[in-house]
Design an enzyme around this catalytic site. Structure first.
Site, mmCIF file in Angstrom:
data_model
loop_
_atom_site.group_PDB
_atom_site.id
_atom_site.type_symbol
_atom_site.label_atom_id
_atom_site.label_comp_id
_atom_site.label_asym_id
_atom_site.label_seq_id
_atom_site.Cartn_x
_atom_site.Cartn_y
_atom_site.Cartn_z
ATOM 1 N N GLY A 128 0.846 -1.192 0.000
ATOM 2 C CA GLY A 128 0.000 0.000 0.000
ATOM 3 C C GLY A 128 0.872 1.229 0.000
ATOM 4 O O GLY A 128 0.994 1.942 -0.989
ATOM 5 N N CYS B 83 -4.776 23.385 18.055
ATOM 6 C CA CYS B 83 -4.571 23.684 19.480
ATOM 7 C C CYS B 83 -4.022 22.480 20.233
ATOM 8 O O CYS B 83 -4.646 21.964 21.176
ATOM 9 C CB CYS B 83 -5.878 24.170 20.100
#
Length: 461
Positions: free
Chosen positions: A320, A389
């Site tokens: 992959g 944040c």
């Protein structure tokens, strides 16, 4: 670690150590193994990707954006197809699943590995032939198994006794005989991060070989005689750079196949060794070429089969990351820079952990380069961070970048094709970036950028 010559850097910029810890002699240099094959720096100093200047791509599609090099991806598919001639190569769709990518996979003659109902839905919508699809997963629902059976997927990799029972019931109701593989936990400790090591005993995947569950699974399937048992499957982990772990896995799987042959007088015709082949994210990574990988795996399987007196089974592999990882990069715009007590400079970009969670999740290392221009300024130790944040919102932990980098500059991070868009989130209500396919000097959007309207549409209040 760096796209130039740096590795895992010391926290102090003035640290004296091995040569690869020191600033590069040319901060504009690109290391080819980290990038897709069409990337180069133009005479003006900007990067060209798929024949298009990244400044043009940013102007047309905005940032952040995932850039997908179609020709590079096709060449990697062909390299694996050629290297594993006579075997089955499944593209592991969990790395990045989109209709355009799956169509390329089908065109290049590869098969497809899916591990959820959603991935299967995309595969079918893209026109992937069902017989070339495999369905994985440790907790497949009745609905997912039913859809797979009704669609006629080629292989279902069973992962639990409950799943065997569910699939057997579905097959009986419909009078069909699905082809299945048994996922075996072989007890191999892959030399990778704990969270992406998947063949040791204490984890959620597969039937334990040492504990006897794998033998019970074989007994149950053969006793019911509803499912067609094709072979055994193992996946030992991800971002692996040698074949030693696969050697141990193959030895144990084929030893188990020998026991099945002795007990039932039948040899299982297939063997799937999974994927997990690594790519170069930094200068310190040294992946095996597909031809070497294929030669080593074939040698291992043939040697073990000879030792057990077994015919060599039809081999399957599941790359992959090795196909899509380096075929993509992420393009950001720099928003702010901040010097922290002379230790390093923080370079903030307009994305972050919402488009690449891997550094926060796995402590994954990436590289970066100034993409919109070249620079003659000296290199500085920088940390590329996002706008979320979280103090762990880090894109590239340590990188040497030009000391004059600033707001408005474009920054490119290579190797973001695998598990970046697939794991992207809307944290802080960020909209997920587009995926832009680039080929022969032209670009097209294959996954569009989300909008605030998309976010509000799901929030039904």
């Amino acid at each position: 670690m760096s796209s130039h010559e740096a590795g895992a850097l010391h926290a102090e910029a003035g640290h004296h150590g091995p040569e690869w810890l020191r600033p590069p002699t040319d901060v504009n240099a690109l290391m080819p193994k980290l990038w897709s094959s069409t990337v180069f720096r133009t005479d003006e100093g900007s990067l060209s990707f798929g024949g298009v200047d990244v400044r043009k791509l940013a102007a047309e599609h905005g940032t952040p954006a995932y850039l997908f090099d179609e020709d590079d991806f096709r060449s990697r598919c062909r390299a694996f197809k050629t290297a594993f001639e006579g075997a089955e190569v499944y593209y592991a769709g969990k790395a990045f699943c989109a209709k355009a990518v799956i169509r390329i996979v089908a065109e290049e003659g590869l098969s497809l590995d899916t591990c959820s109902g959603g991935e299967l839905a995309v595969a079918l919508a893209a026109g992937m032939p069902p017989e070339r699809i495999a369905l994985h997963g440790n907790n497949k629902s009745v609905a997912e198994l039913t859809r797979a059976v009704e669609a006629g997927v080629g292989r279902i990799v069973v992962d639990s006794f409950t799943e065997i029972e569910r699939l057997t019931a579905i097959a009986r109701q419909r009078g069909v005989r699905p082809k299945v593989m048994i996922r075996v936990t072989v007890g191999v400790e892959a030399h990778t991060h704990e969270y992406i090591s998947t063949a040791h005993e204490d984890q959620k995947f597969g039937f334990s070989l040492s504990g006897g569950a794998a033998r019970q699974a074989v007994d149950q399937i053969l006793a019911d005689d509803v499912l067609e048992l094709r072979g055994l499957h193992s996946h030992i982990g991800s971002q692996i750079f040698d074949t030693s772990g696969f050697e141990v896995s193959a030895r144990r799987l084929l030893g188990f196949q020998s026991e099945i042959f002795e007990g039932y007088g039948r040899q299982l015709p297939e063997l799937d060794l999974g994927g997990g082949y690594g790519i170069a994210y930094t200068s310190q990574d040294d992946p095996l070429p597909p031809a070497d990988l294929a030669r080593n795996l074939r040698k291992i399987v043939e040697h073990e089969c000879a030792g057990y007196g077994l015919a060599v089974p039809h081999l399957s592999v599941e790359p992959g990351r090795a196909l899509i990882g380096s075929a993509m990069c992420t393009l950001y715009e720099v928003g702010t820079t901040k010097d922290v007590d002379g230790i390093r400079t923080y370079v903030s970009v307009d994305g972050g952990m919402s488009d690449n969670i891997r550094p926060a999740l796995y402590d994954a290392a990436y590289s970066a380069t100034l993409a919109s221009r070249s620079s003659q300024s000296p290199a500085m130790l920088a940390r590329v961070v996002g706008k979320h944040c979280e103090s762990g919102d880090i894109v590239v932990k340590d990188e040497f970048l030009p000391s004059d980098i600033g707001p408005g500059d474009l920054l490119a991070v290579p190797g973001t094709g695998a598990y970046c868009r697939s794991m992207a989130s809307n944290y802080n209500h960020a909209v997920r970036p587009p995926v832009v396919a680039v080929r022969d000097g032209a670009s097209r959007v294959i996954v569009r950028r989300e909008t605030e309207e998309d976010l509000l549409r799901l929030d039904v209040g």
